[in-house]
Design a protein around this motif. Structure first.
Motif, PDB file in Angstrom:
ATOM      1  N   LEU A 158       0.832  -1.190   0.000  1.00 33.22           N
ATOM      2  CA  LEU A 158       0.000   0.000   0.000  1.00 33.22           C
ATOM      3  C   LEU A 158       0.874   1.250   0.000  1.00 33.22           C
ATOM      4  CD1 LEU A 158      -2.609  -1.247   2.578  1.00 33.22           C
ATOM      5  CD2 LEU A 158      -2.913  -1.046   0.118  1.00 33.22           C
ATOM      6  N   PRO A 159       0.365   2.357  -0.539  1.00 35.35           N
ATOM      7  CA  PRO A 159       1.216   3.550  -0.691  1.00 35.35           C
ATOM      8  C   PRO A 159       1.632   4.189   0.630  1.00 35.35           C
ATOM      9  CG  PRO A 159      -1.059   4.026  -1.305  1.00 35.35           C
ATOM     10  CD  PRO A 159      -0.969   2.544  -1.143  1.00 35.35           C
ATOM     11  N   TYR A 160       0.915   3.906   1.733  1.00 36.73           N
ATOM     12  CA  TYR A 160       1.282   4.532   3.003  1.00 36.73           C
ATOM     13  C   TYR A 160       2.184   3.630   3.852  1.00 36.73           C
ATOM     14  CZ  TYR A 160      -2.915   1.825   4.188  1.00 36.73           C
ATOM     15  OH  TYR A 160      -3.856   0.832   4.314  1.00 36.73           O
ATOM     16  N   TRP A 161       2.705   2.557   3.276  1.00 34.69           N
ATOM     17  CA  TRP A 161       3.679   1.737   3.983  1.00 34.69           C
ATOM     18  C   TRP A 161       5.076   2.328   3.806  1.00 34.69           C
ATOM     19  CZ3 TRP A 161       2.281  -4.052   2.598  1.00 34.69           C
ATOM     20  CH2 TRP A 161       1.055  -4.371   3.199  1.00 34.69           C
ATOM     21  N   PRO A 162       5.873   2.432   4.850  1.00 35.35           N
ATOM     22  CA  PRO A 162       7.264   2.862   4.685  1.00 35.35           C
ATOM     23  C   PRO A 162       8.035   1.850   3.832  1.00 35.35           C
ATOM     24  CG  PRO A 162       6.572   3.023   6.985  1.00 35.35           C
ATOM     25  CD  PRO A 162       5.496   2.293   6.271  1.00 35.35           C
ATOM     26  N   ASP A 163       8.953   2.373   3.010  1.00 26.69           N
ATOM     27  CA  ASP A 163       9.676   1.495   2.080  1.00 26.69           C
ATOM     28  C   ASP A 163      10.460   0.416   2.820  1.00 26.69           C
ATOM     29  OD1 ASP A 163       8.673   3.024   0.049  1.00 26.69           O
ATOM     30  OD2 ASP A 163      10.418   4.363  -0.038  1.00 26.69           O
ATOM     31  N   GLU A 164      11.108   0.769   3.916  1.00 23.66           N
ATOM     32  CA  GLU A 164      11.939  -0.210   4.603  1.00 23.66           C
ATOM     33  C   GLU A 164      11.129  -1.242   5.373  1.00 23.66           C
ATOM     34  OE1 GLU A 164      11.294   3.259   7.408  1.00 23.66           O
ATOM     35  OE2 GLU A 164      11.628   2.911   5.255  1.00 23.66           O
ATOM     36  N   LEU A 165       9.809  -1.052   5.491  1.00 26.89           N
ATOM     37  CA  LEU A 165       8.970  -1.992   6.231  1.00 26.89           C
ATOM     38  C   LEU A 165       8.030  -2.776   5.334  1.00 26.89           C
ATOM     39  CD1 LEU A 165       7.991   0.244   9.311  1.00 26.89           C
ATOM     40  CD2 LEU A 165       9.820  -1.443   9.151  1.00 26.89           C
ATOM     41  N   HIS A 166       8.266  -2.749   4.001  1.00 31.07           N
ATOM     42  CA  HIS A 166       7.342  -3.429   3.085  1.00 31.07           C
ATOM     43  C   HIS A 166       7.237  -4.911   3.396  1.00 31.07           C
ATOM     44  CE1 HIS A 166       6.615  -0.533  -0.525  1.00 31.07           C
ATOM     45  NE2 HIS A 166       6.244  -0.030   0.641  1.00 31.07           N
ATOM     46  N   ASP A 167       8.367  -5.587   3.554  1.00 31.69           N
ATOM     47  CA  ASP A 167       8.339  -7.030   3.782  1.00 31.69           C
ATOM     48  C   ASP A 167       7.648  -7.363   5.101  1.00 31.69           C
ATOM     49  OD1 ASP A 167       9.688  -7.264   1.413  1.00 31.69           O
ATOM     50  OD2 ASP A 167      11.675  -7.398   2.358  1.00 31.69           O
ATOM     51  N   GLU A 168       7.999  -6.631   6.146  1.00 28.37           N
ATOM     52  CA  GLU A 168       7.402  -6.894   7.453  1.00 28.37           C
ATOM     53  C   GLU A 168       5.901  -6.644   7.441  1.00 28.37           C
ATOM     54  OE1 GLU A 168       7.669  -5.159  12.039  1.00 28.37           O
ATOM     55  OE2 GLU A 168       9.205  -4.647  10.549  1.00 28.37           O
ATOM     56  N   LEU A 169       5.470  -5.526   6.830  1.00 25.77           N
ATOM     57  CA  LEU A 169       4.047  -5.204   6.783  1.00 25.77           C
ATOM     58  C   LEU A 169       3.291  -6.140   5.859  1.00 25.77           C
ATOM     59  CD1 LEU A 169       4.131  -1.293   6.804  1.00 25.77           C
ATOM     60  CD2 LEU A 169       3.564  -2.833   8.681  1.00 25.77           C
ATOM     61  N   SER A 170       3.910  -6.624   4.800  1.00 26.46           N
ATOM     62  CA  SER A 170       3.239  -7.585   3.914  1.00 26.46           C
ATOM     63  C   SER A 170       2.948  -8.875   4.664  1.00 26.46           C
ATOM     64  CB  SER A 170       4.105  -7.862   2.687  1.00 26.46           C
ATOM     65  OG  SER A 170       4.252  -6.690   1.905  1.00 26.46           O
ATOM     66  N   ALA A 171       3.932  -9.367   5.423  1.00 29.01           N
ATOM     67  CA  ALA A 171       3.701 -10.580   6.201  1.00 29.01           C
ATOM     68  C   ALA A 171       2.623 -10.357   7.266  1.00 29.01           C
ATOM     69  CB  ALA A 171       5.006 -11.023   6.853  1.00 29.01           C
ATOM     70  N   LEU A 172       2.693  -9.211   7.940  1.00 21.68           N
ATOM     71  CA  LEU A 172       1.687  -8.915   8.958  1.00 21.68           C
ATOM     72  C   LEU A 172       0.310  -8.743   8.338  1.00 21.68           C
ATOM     73  CD1 LEU A 172       1.064  -8.313  11.913  1.00 21.68           C
ATOM     74  CD2 LEU A 172       1.657  -5.927  11.488  1.00 21.68           C
ATOM     75  N   HIS A 173       0.260  -8.152   7.129  1.00 19.89           N
ATOM     76  CA  HIS A 173      -1.006  -7.966   6.434  1.00 19.89           C
ATOM     77  C   HIS A 173      -1.656  -9.311   6.130  1.00 19.89           C
ATOM     78  CE1 HIS A 173      -4.054  -6.326   3.862  1.00 19.89           C
ATOM     79  NE2 HIS A 173      -3.564  -6.928   2.786  1.00 19.89           N
ATOM     80  N   GLY A 174      -0.872 -10.257   5.676  1.00 22.41           N
ATOM     81  CA  GLY A 174      -1.411 -11.586   5.417  1.00 22.41           C
ATOM     82  C   GLY A 174      -1.904 -12.258   6.682  1.00 22.41           C
ATOM     83  N   GLU A 175      -1.181 -12.091   7.781  1.00 22.75           N
ATOM     84  CA  GLU A 175      -1.612 -12.685   9.048  1.00 22.75           C
ATOM     85  C   GLU A 175      -2.910 -12.055   9.544  1.00 22.75           C
ATOM     86  OE1 GLU A 175      -1.679 -15.163  12.275  1.00 22.75           O
ATOM     87  OE2 GLU A 175      -0.409 -15.255  10.475  1.00 22.75           O
ATOM     88  N   GLU A 219       0.252  -2.411  16.946  1.00 21.12           N
ATOM     89  CA  GLU A 219       0.861  -1.110  16.707  1.00 21.12           C
ATOM     90  C   GLU A 219       1.693  -1.176  15.424  1.00 21.12           C
ATOM     91  OE1 GLU A 219       3.027   0.308  20.020  1.00 21.12           O
ATOM     92  OE2 GLU A 219       1.286   0.341  21.383  1.00 21.12           O
ATOM     93  N   LEU A 220       1.429  -0.244  14.511  1.00 25.82           N
ATOM     94  CA  LEU A 220       2.130  -0.191  13.230  1.00 25.82           C
ATOM     95  C   LEU A 220       2.644   1.220  13.006  1.00 25.82           C
ATOM     96  CD1 LEU A 220      -0.407  -2.189  11.010  1.00 25.82           C
ATOM     97  CD2 LEU A 220       1.628  -3.080  12.136  1.00 25.82           C
ATOM     98  N   VAL A 221       3.449   1.352  11.949  1.00 28.17           N
ATOM     99  CA  VAL A 221       3.974   2.654  11.545  1.00 28.17           C
ATOM    100  C   VAL A 221       3.557   2.884  10.099  1.00 28.17           C
ATOM    101  CG1 VAL A 221       6.020   4.070  11.192  1.00 28.17           C
ATOM    102  CG2 VAL A 221       5.926   2.480  13.121  1.00 28.17           C
ATOM    103  N   PHE A 222       2.830   3.975   9.853  1.00 27.37           N
ATOM    104  CA  PHE A 222       2.443   4.370   8.505  1.00 27.37           C
ATOM    105  C   PHE A 222       3.282   5.577   8.092  1.00 27.37           C
ATOM    106  CE2 PHE A 222      -2.182   2.635   8.791  1.00 27.37           C
ATOM    107  CZ  PHE A 222      -1.678   1.352   8.687  1.00 27.37           C
ATOM    108  N   ARG A 223       3.330   5.783   6.791  1.00 28.01           N
ATOM    109  CA  ARG A 223       4.027   6.952   6.256  1.00 28.01           C
ATOM    110  C   ARG A 223       3.001   7.861   5.607  1.00 28.01           C
ATOM    111  NH1 ARG A 223       7.952   5.904   1.381  1.00 28.01           N
ATOM    112  NH2 ARG A 223       5.889   5.585   0.445  1.00 28.01           N
ATOM    113  N   HIS A 224       2.907   9.082   6.096  1.00 28.24           N
ATOM    114  CA  HIS A 224       1.996  10.058   5.509  1.00 28.24           C
ATOM    115  C   HIS A 224       2.480  10.441   4.120  1.00 28.24           C
ATOM    116  CE1 HIS A 224      -0.280  13.854   5.110  1.00 28.24           C
ATOM    117  NE2 HIS A 224      -1.142  13.281   5.939  1.00 28.24           N
ATOM    118  N   ARG A 225       1.576  10.968   3.346  1.00 29.11           N
ATOM    119  CA  ARG A 225       1.933  11.337   1.980  1.00 29.11           C
ATOM    120  C   ARG A 225       3.048  12.369   1.939  1.00 29.11           C
ATOM    121  NH1 ARG A 225      -2.533  12.073  -2.744  1.00 29.11           N
ATOM    122  NH2 ARG A 225      -1.084  12.133  -4.503  1.00 29.11           N
ATOM    123  N   ASP A 226       3.099  13.242   2.959  1.00 32.93           N
ATOM    124  CA  ASP A 226       4.155  14.254   2.961  1.00 32.93           C
ATOM    125  C   ASP A 226       5.474  13.715   3.523  1.00 32.93           C
ATOM    126  OD1 ASP A 226       3.674  14.008   5.648  1.00 32.93           O
ATOM    127  OD2 ASP A 226       2.838  16.009   5.913  1.00 32.93           O
ATOM    128  N   GLY A 227       5.510  12.443   3.921  1.00 37.85           N
ATOM    129  CA  GLY A 227       6.750  11.808   4.322  1.00 37.85           C
ATOM    130  C   GLY A 227       6.921  11.570   5.801  1.00 37.85           C
TER     131      GLY A 227
END
Length: 658
Positions: free
Chosen positions: A337-354, A366-374
């Protein structure tokens, strides 16, 4: 799988067909006929009831007139008898004279007469002055016209009309001393004797004066009023219906007409029910959509819906504001998803599936999202199953809370705690270095003096001592080196200077006490007692916090020793003032300080606690003395245990905070 979050436009219901319209018109016509029939039936019933009502009122008037005429004849018959004779009226009298409640007193009315009638007249004369005038008028009218006369009702003590009056008939006896025969009449009792039970069940009957409020004689309003033809007494007979019976035949016809009309209306309703149901469903859907939109606009929690394939099907405005993307940019998107931080893509993808398989635990994730402004946004996500009307799961509903401020506060608290721990370690190291320097300087100095003396002595006896001299010189060099190391450590430990500034004690101590309460058992009671005016001292907040924490921890520990359900562990923090100083007194209800340990209380590495280092009170004393203060030890007068008072210099008025 289809998702639709707004109602589809409803198709036109169309106009009803011609025969349905004709049925509606016929129903309206029958309704008009039924309303007319109801009006006719009600008019007929009203007229029939009014006719019966008037007939009953006329009958009662005649019955009352008959009984009063019979009473007049009975009194006239008594007037033919000599006053000296005692006559029993039961043999010839009518119902009223025999009724002692209707005619409460009767007898001769003569100048020298005595008896119930005369006594009752005298009582009426004494009750109100108007009664005497009315009775005199009754006597004069009866004698003047030579026929029965009435008067009343008599008045009571406050001038109001009572329920009784008088009837008098002229005497025709040979005894000239007799003038009249009079009877005291109670009008409610007269009506009770005349009115039969069936009449009393249907009508309210009363006898009033002609000056009473007006009543119509058309059977409506307050009832029918008829003036009684009683000479000398302006009385009116009032008859008011209690319940008017309804004829059965008109009601039956009306009921039959209404049944037919309802049957026809039911047929028309069956024809139009589909149209109305569709309109109601459309209105309910529009109301539901309006309610949901209002709720979505008001809620500040981000809402997100996944389908079973992991695609976003719905987001509310709060979620869009949270991540900075609009609905058109998120709907239909799957991982990543576009609001996922780049360095957390793999971790969030696995968590998303779970999360798609099992959802989130009760506490959320608890998660970390990235706002559109960074910038990063810390969020707490709760997932719950989304079910359709048949109970089948069709996706997941996510509630997303922004916890960025809370996480920042936690990080700041952790940083503050880390700094305090580092400062505590520095204090401990400094105290240990000072203690080591104090303990090692004297033996090293003595050793250095001894070695130098030995060298001087050896220099006076050079033969055979070269090797000894070399060894001693090395020992002296090592001793000097150790002394320099100790001095450097001591200098390092005392290198940091105090940053003394005005410090308000009440909020400072309140924060430390609340932190202590959070760390200790709920059964521990910590009380405070300080003045309302602000107490300000010159102190370094960091150093003073360590000193107060050490003393407070010591008080909590010893207050807890031996505490039971009957003896609650208690600590008390108070503030005291003396000349240019303010004391922070921390007392407890522990065992107190024994006299044999008072001298070693602040000695480093000496502790009475199991596993203690013996540095807490030593650090506290060093900090307080560095502030040019002192620590006093005594017994708490209220709790009975030990009390440590940290005396600190009071800030000058010019140094106080504004």
């Amino acid at each position: 799988m289809g998702w639709e979050w707004s109602p589809a436009p409803a198709r036109d219901a169309g106009l009803p067909s011609g025969w349905i319209a004709a049925l509606v018109v016929l129903s309206l016509a029958l309704l008009v006929v039924a309303i007319t029939l109801v009006a006719v039936v009600r008019r007929f019933e009203h007229e029939e009831a009014l006719r019966q009502y008037r007939a009953d009122a006329a009958w009662l008037q005649r019955a009352l007139a008959f009984h009063l005429q019979r009473l007049e004849r009975d009194l006239t018959h008594l007037a033919t008898q000599p006053p000296s004779e005692t006559t029993d009226p039961s043999a010839f009298a009518g119902a009223l004279l025999r009724d002692t409640q209707a005619v409460t007193a009767w007898g001769w009315w003569a100048p020298q007469a005595v008896g119930p009638a005369v006594a009752a007249m005298d009582a009426d004369r004494l009750t109100h002055p108007d009664n005497a005038a009315a009775l005199d008028t009754l006597r004069a009218a009866t004698q003047a016209f030579g026929r029965p006369s009435y008067v009343g009702p008599m008045r009571d003590g406050i001038g109001q009309p009572s329920s009784h009056g008088w009837l008098a008939v002229p005497a025709s006896a040979t005894d000239t001393s007799a003038v009249l025969v009079a009877a005291r009449i109670d009008w409610p009792a007269v009506l009770a004797a005349v009115v039969p039970p069936w009449y009393a069940a249907r009508y309210q009957v009363s006898v009033t004066q002609t000056g009473a409020p007006h009543m119509t004689d058309d059977g409506e309003g307050d009832g029918i009023r008829t003036v009684l033809d009683l000479p000398g007494a302006p009385l009116v007979l009032s008859v008011k219906p209690l319940d008017v019976p309804t004829p059965a035949v008109p009601r039956g016809l009306l009921l039959l007409a209404l049944v037919l009309l309802l049957a026809l209306g039911a047929a028309a309703w069956a024809m139009l029910r589909g149209m109305r149901a569709r309109q109601q469903a459309q209105q309910a859907l529009q109301a539901e959509v309006a309610f949901r939109r209002a709720m979505e606009s008001a809620v500040r929690t981000g809402l997100r819906v996944w389908d079973m394939e992991g695609r976003i099907r719905y987001v509310n405005r709060a979620f869009c504001e949270l991540v900075g993307y609009g609905p058109q940019e998120l709907l239909g998107r799957a991982a990543p998803l576009p609001y996922w931080p780049d360095e957390l893509h793999d971790e969030l993808s696995a968590l998303h599936g779970e999360l798609r398989r099992a959802g989130t635990p009760a506490a959320g994730v608890e998660l970390v999202f990235r706002h559109r402004d960074g910038h990063r946004v810390d969020v707490l996500v709760h997932e719950s199953a989304l079910l359709d009307t048949k109970g089948r799961q069709i996706g997941w509903m996510s509630a997303v809370l922004d916890i960025t401020e809370r996480k920042q506060a936690q990080r700041l608290e952790a940083l503050h705690r880390e700094r305090l721990e580092a400062l505590g370690q520095l204090v401990a190291v400094g105290e240990m270095a000072s203690t080591l320097a104090h303990e090692l300087n004297q033996p090293l100095g003595a050793l250095n003096g001894f070695v130098h003396g030995l060298l001087n002595r050896l220099r006076t006896q050079p033969p055979g001592l070269d090797e000894i001299r070399a060894v001693v010189e090395r020992i002296a060099g090592l001793a000097d080196k150790v002394g320099r190391i100790v001095q450097r450590v001591n200098a390092f430990a005392r290198r940091r200077e105090l940053d003394a500034r005005p410090l308000a004690l009440q909020p400072f101590l309140r924060r430390l006490i609340e932190a202590q309460r959070a760390r200790t058992d709920s059964r521990m009671r910590i009380d405070v007692d300080w003045p309302a005016d602000e107490a300000v001292v010159l102190a370094d907040p960091g150093w003073l916090e360590h000193a107060v924490r050490n003393v407070l921890d010591n008080a909590v520990h010893w207050a807890s020793v031996g505490s039971t359900s009957e003896r609650q562990a208690r600590v008390r923090v108070t503030l005291h003032r003396e000349a240019q100083r303010i004391g922070i007194a921390i007392g407890d209800n522990g065992p107190g300080v024994a006299p044999d340990i008072a001298d070693t209380l602040f000695t480093a590495f000496v502790s009475r606690k199991e596993g203690g280092m013996g540095m807490g009170l030593a650090i506290a004393r060093s900090v307080v003395e560095a502030h040019r203060g002192r620590i006093d030890v005594g017994r708490d007068p209220l709790l009975g245990g030990a009390r440590f008072t940290l005396w600190l210099p009071q800030a000058a008025p010019s140094e106080n905070r504004p």
